[in-house]
Scaffold this motif. Structure first.
Motif, PDB file in Angstrom:
ATOM      1  N   GLN A 109       3.784  -0.541   2.397  1.00 49.11           N
ATOM      2  CA  GLN A 109       2.488  -0.531   3.254  1.00 49.11           C
ATOM      3  C   GLN A 109       1.300   0.257   2.950  1.00 49.11           C
ATOM      4  OE1 GLN A 109       4.597   0.236   7.097  1.00 49.11           O
ATOM      5  NE2 GLN A 109       4.420  -1.970   7.715  1.00 49.11           N
ATOM      6  N   LEU A 110       0.228   0.018   3.507  1.00 50.91           N
ATOM      7  CA  LEU A 110      -1.030   1.067   3.053  1.00 50.91           C
ATOM      8  C   LEU A 110      -1.224   1.700   4.409  1.00 50.91           C
ATOM      9  CD1 LEU A 110      -3.752  -1.500   1.399  1.00 50.91           C
ATOM     10  CD2 LEU A 110      -2.519   0.746   0.724  1.00 50.91           C
ATOM     11  N   ALA A 111      -1.307   3.092   4.347  1.00 49.55           N
ATOM     12  CA  ALA A 111      -1.615   3.683   5.802  1.00 49.55           C
ATOM     13  C   ALA A 111      -3.016   4.184   5.378  1.00 49.55           C
ATOM     14  CB  ALA A 111      -0.718   4.813   5.915  1.00 49.55           C
ATOM     15  N   PHE A 112      -4.048   4.086   6.582  1.00 53.38           N
ATOM     16  CA  PHE A 112      -5.321   4.631   6.548  1.00 53.38           C
ATOM     17  C   PHE A 112      -5.594   5.713   7.462  1.00 53.38           C
ATOM     18  CE2 PHE A 112      -5.062  -0.340   6.585  1.00 53.38           C
ATOM     19  CZ  PHE A 112      -5.541  -0.355   5.073  1.00 53.38           C
ATOM     20  N   ALA A 121      -6.761   5.515   1.605  1.00 49.04           N
ATOM     21  CA  ALA A 121      -5.744   4.761   1.824  1.00 49.04           C
ATOM     22  C   ALA A 121      -4.509   5.186   0.967  1.00 49.04           C
ATOM     23  CB  ALA A 121      -5.923   3.280   1.510  1.00 49.04           C
ATOM     24  N   CYS A 122      -3.280   4.933   1.307  1.00 48.62           N
ATOM     25  CA  CYS A 122      -2.116   5.421   0.437  1.00 48.62           C
ATOM     26  C   CYS A 122      -0.954   4.565   0.847  1.00 48.62           C
ATOM     27  CB  CYS A 122      -1.855   6.783   0.956  1.00 48.62           C
ATOM     28  SG  CYS A 122      -1.182   7.024   2.518  1.00 48.62           S
ATOM     29  N   PHE A 123      -0.135   4.417  -0.338  1.00 52.03           N
ATOM     30  CA  PHE A 123       0.982   3.315  -0.243  1.00 52.03           C
ATOM     31  C   PHE A 123       2.015   4.063   0.460  1.00 52.03           C
ATOM     32  CE2 PHE A 123      -2.112   1.663  -3.399  1.00 52.03           C
ATOM     33  CZ  PHE A 123      -1.675   0.206  -3.229  1.00 52.03           C
ATOM     34  N   THR A 124       2.815   3.539   1.291  1.00 53.36           N
ATOM     35  CA  THR A 124       3.804   4.370   1.981  1.00 53.36           C
ATOM     36  C   THR A 124       4.823   3.159   2.237  1.00 53.36           C
ATOM     37  OG1 THR A 124       4.443   5.974   3.609  1.00 53.36           O
ATOM     38  CG2 THR A 124       2.548   4.358   4.142  1.00 53.36           C
ATOM     39  N   ARG A 125       6.159   3.523   2.527  1.00 52.41           N
ATOM     40  CA  ARG A 125       7.147   2.804   3.343  1.00 52.41           C
ATOM     41  C   ARG A 125       7.245   3.399   4.564  1.00 52.41           C
ATOM     42  NH1 ARG A 125      11.693   1.752  -1.388  1.00 52.41           N
ATOM     43  NH2 ARG A 125      10.813   0.136  -2.253  1.00 52.41           N
ATOM     44  N   GLY A 131       3.946   9.236   4.748  1.00 51.78           N
ATOM     45  CA  GLY A 131       4.702   9.693   3.530  1.00 51.78           C
ATOM     46  C   GLY A 131       3.888   9.352   2.416  1.00 51.78           C
ATOM     47  N   CYS A 132       2.762  10.028   2.110  1.00 55.36           N
ATOM     48  CA  CYS A 132       1.897   9.592   0.952  1.00 55.36           C
ATOM     49  C   CYS A 132       1.809  10.613   0.145  1.00 55.36           C
ATOM     50  CB  CYS A 132       0.479   9.302   1.662  1.00 55.36           C
ATOM     51  SG  CYS A 132       0.325   7.827   2.848  1.00 55.36           S
ATOM     52  N   THR A 133       1.772  10.358  -1.094  1.00 56.34           N
ATOM     53  CA  THR A 133       1.683  11.172  -2.195  1.00 56.34           C
ATOM     54  C   THR A 133       0.451  11.120  -3.135  1.00 56.34           C
ATOM     55  OG1 THR A 133       3.019   9.843  -3.644  1.00 56.34           O
ATOM     56  CG2 THR A 133       4.171  11.432  -2.539  1.00 56.34           C
ATOM     57  N   HIS A 134      -0.251   9.819  -2.974  1.00 61.37           N
ATOM     58  CA  HIS A 134      -1.391   9.635  -3.811  1.00 61.37           C
ATOM     59  C   HIS A 134      -2.441   9.076  -2.541  1.00 61.37           C
ATOM     60  CE1 HIS A 134      -0.321  10.386  -7.898  1.00 61.37           C
ATOM     61  NE2 HIS A 134       0.830  10.105  -7.148  1.00 61.37           N
ATOM     62  N   GLU A 135      -3.370   9.709  -2.503  1.00 60.30           N
ATOM     63  CA  GLU A 135      -4.478   9.061  -1.642  1.00 60.30           C
ATOM     64  C   GLU A 135      -5.606   8.581  -2.347  1.00 60.30           C
ATOM     65  OE1 GLU A 135      -5.652  12.733   0.643  1.00 60.30           O
ATOM     66  OE2 GLU A 135      -4.111  12.688   1.792  1.00 60.30           O
ATOM     67  N   PHE A 136      -5.831   7.183  -2.027  1.00 59.47           N
ATOM     68  CA  PHE A 136      -6.810   6.466  -2.645  1.00 59.47           C
ATOM     69  C   PHE A 136      -8.305   6.334  -2.035  1.00 59.47           C
ATOM     70  CE2 PHE A 136      -3.133   5.052  -4.775  1.00 59.47           C
ATOM     71  CZ  PHE A 136      -3.409   4.689  -6.290  1.00 59.47           C
ATOM     72  N   SER A 137      -9.235   7.020  -2.632  1.00 66.11           N
ATOM     73  CA  SER A 137     -10.685   6.926  -1.822  1.00 66.11           C
ATOM     74  C   SER A 137     -11.566   5.608  -2.454  1.00 66.11           C
ATOM     75  CB  SER A 137     -11.329   8.262  -1.907  1.00 66.11           C
ATOM     76  OG  SER A 137     -10.505   9.434  -2.209  1.00 66.11           O
ATOM     77  N   ARG A 138     -12.502   5.205  -1.939  1.00 66.40           N
ATOM     78  CA  ARG A 138     -13.430   4.272  -2.147  1.00 66.40           C
ATOM     79  C   ARG A 138     -14.265   4.928  -3.273  1.00 66.40           C
ATOM     80  NH1 ARG A 138     -14.930  -0.419   0.104  1.00 66.40           N
ATOM     81  NH2 ARG A 138     -14.104   0.371   2.142  1.00 66.40           N
TER      82      ARG A 138
END
Length: 141
Positions: A109-112, A121-125, A131-138
């Protein structure tokens, strides 16, 4: 009033006053507040993380990612990432459903998090523990 009773009252007062202060301090230090994303428009565009991986979210619910093959972006046992990854996503409040094409990566999933005007946004289960290790920013532009 006995000294013992005054000490108990003082401890109760200090405990009652310090509880909310500690909670506020912990919340403000973490900086992570769930943000509701309910439309593709809020996500459309290029997003990147600190390692150089990118995800371009399209308004039709698809995405193209680069850099997932060499980084532990989504981790937790996902395998089969290619240099250029395709998939689909659907916003659903404080998280989004994600499917990768040709990759063994279930329940991703993506968490915001952040604020409605500036969030990551980060990919997490596990959206409940963030549980995010990489945070994506616009990316601007």
């Amino acid at each position: 009033m006995g000294a013992d009773r005054r000490q108990r009252i003082r401890r109760a007062f200090v405990g009652a006053a310090s509880g909310p202060a500690v909670a506020l301090l912990l919340t403000s230090c973490s900086g992570y507040y769930p943000v509701a994303v309910d439309s593709a428009e809020q996500m459309t565009g290029m997003w990147s993380d600190f390692s150089g991986a990118t995800v371009e979210f399209e308004d039709d619910g698809t995405f193209v990612a680069e850099g997932f093959d060499t980084k532990d972006i989504v981790g937790w046992g996902c395998s089969g990432f290619a240099g250029r990854q395709h998939g689909t996503w659907t916003p659903s409040g404080t998280y989004g459903e994600v499917t990768f094409d040709g990759v063994d990566c279930e329940d991703m999933q993506l968490a915001f998090y952040g604020s409605p005007s500036s969030f990551v946004a980060c990919f997490t289960r596990d959206v409940t523990s963030g549980g995010c290790t990489h945070e994506f920013s616009r990316e601007d532009g």
